[in-house]
Design a protein around this motif. Structure first.
Motif, PDB file in Angstrom:
ATOM      1  N   MET A 146      13.704  40.819  35.378  1.00 62.01           N
ATOM      2  CA  MET A 146      15.075  40.792  35.840  1.00 62.01           C
ATOM      3  C   MET A 146      15.867  39.782  35.011  1.00 62.01           C
ATOM      4  N   GLU A 147      17.038  40.193  34.596  1.00 66.37           N
ATOM      5  CA  GLU A 147      17.883  39.309  33.800  1.00 66.37           C
ATOM      6  C   GLU A 147      18.471  38.202  34.672  1.00 66.37           C
ATOM      7  N   TRP A 148      19.038  38.554  35.783  1.00 62.48           N
ATOM      8  CA  TRP A 148      19.593  37.587  36.722  1.00 62.48           C
ATOM      9  C   TRP A 148      19.870  38.305  38.033  1.00 62.48           C
ATOM     10  N   MET A 149      19.982  37.516  39.088  1.00 62.75           N
ATOM     11  CA  MET A 149      20.301  38.081  40.384  1.00 62.75           C
ATOM     12  C   MET A 149      21.809  38.275  40.476  1.00 62.75           C
ATOM     13  N   MET A 150      22.211  39.436  40.996  1.00 59.50           N
ATOM     14  CA  MET A 150      23.631  39.715  41.189  1.00 59.50           C
ATOM     15  C   MET A 150      23.881  40.162  42.617  1.00 59.50           C
ATOM     16  N   LEU A 151      25.053  39.821  43.113  1.00 62.80           N
ATOM     17  CA  LEU A 151      25.552  40.362  44.363  1.00 62.80           C
ATOM     18  C   LEU A 151      26.319  41.626  43.983  1.00 62.80           C
ATOM     19  N   ILE A 152      25.837  42.780  44.446  1.00 61.15           N
ATOM     20  CA  ILE A 152      26.390  44.064  44.007  1.00 61.15           C
ATOM     21  C   ILE A 152      26.974  44.815  45.195  1.00 61.15           C
ATOM     22  N   LEU A 153      28.275  45.088  45.115  1.00 60.92           N
ATOM     23  CA  LEU A 153      28.946  45.870  46.145  1.00 60.92           C
ATOM     24  C   LEU A 153      28.664  47.347  45.902  1.00 60.92           C
ATOM     25  N   ILE A 154      28.155  48.014  46.913  1.00 60.69           N
ATOM     26  CA  ILE A 154      27.952  49.462  46.854  1.00 60.69           C
ATOM     27  C   ILE A 154      29.202  50.098  47.452  1.00 60.69           C
ATOM     28  N   ALA A 155      29.906  50.879  46.650  1.00 56.84           N
ATOM     29  CA  ALA A 155      31.186  51.468  47.062  1.00 56.84           C
ATOM     30  C   ALA A 155      31.093  52.985  47.025  1.00 56.84           C
ATOM     31  N   GLY A 156      31.643  53.614  48.040  1.00 51.48           N
ATOM     32  CA  GLY A 156      31.662  55.071  48.114  1.00 51.48           C
ATOM     33  C   GLY A 156      32.327  55.480  49.413  1.00 51.48           C
ATOM     34  N   PRO A 157      32.309  56.768  49.702  1.00 52.33           N
ATOM     35  CA  PRO A 157      32.963  57.242  50.920  1.00 52.33           C
ATOM     36  C   PRO A 157      32.326  56.685  52.188  1.00 52.33           C
TER      37      PRO A 157
END
Length: 122
Positions: A1-12
């Motif tokens: 893993m390169e780095w930890m990210m906080l990732i928003l999952i966006a969709g309907p």
């Protein structure tokens, strides 16, 4: 893993449901589907509804689309996007998710349209 990210999952979520609670629940399940893979890759998945729904309920929200709903749901996503490191945009029409993508691009954070393109998930 390169780095930890906080990732928003966006969709309907609400889009195309006619505010039917079962359809909205199914959309939330679809939003949640990539979360285990993101977590396994070392990231922290985030969905705006995970934050907005409890706030709305605690504030006395009663009906989807009521004034309180409008005061909370989209602003929560906007605030989360000030903390997120990227957005995974899932397929489907959604003005809210399109707005999330717009904000992410304005902030200069990555937007991915496929889970496989997220670092560590390929």
């Amino acid at each position: 893993m390169e780095w930890m990210m906080l990732i928003l999952i966006a969709g309907p979520y609400r889009s195309g449901t006619g505010d039917d609670p079962e359809k909205m629940a199914a959309n939330l399940e679809r939003l949640e589907e990539p979360s285990p893979a993101l977590f396994a890759a070392g990231h922290v998945p985030m969905i705006g509804e995970w934050v907005a729904l409890p706030i709305w309920h605690a504030a006395g929200g009663k009906s989807v689309g009521d004034a309180l709903y409008e005061e909370i749901f989209h602003p929560v996503a906007g605030r989360l996007l000030q903390l997120c490191d990227g957005v995974l945009r899932l397929p489907g029409d959604s003005k809210g998710a399109d707005n999330d993508v717009r904000i992410a691009r304005e902030r200069g954070i990555p937007v991915w349209h496929r889970l496989e393109d997220v670092p560590g998930c390929g």
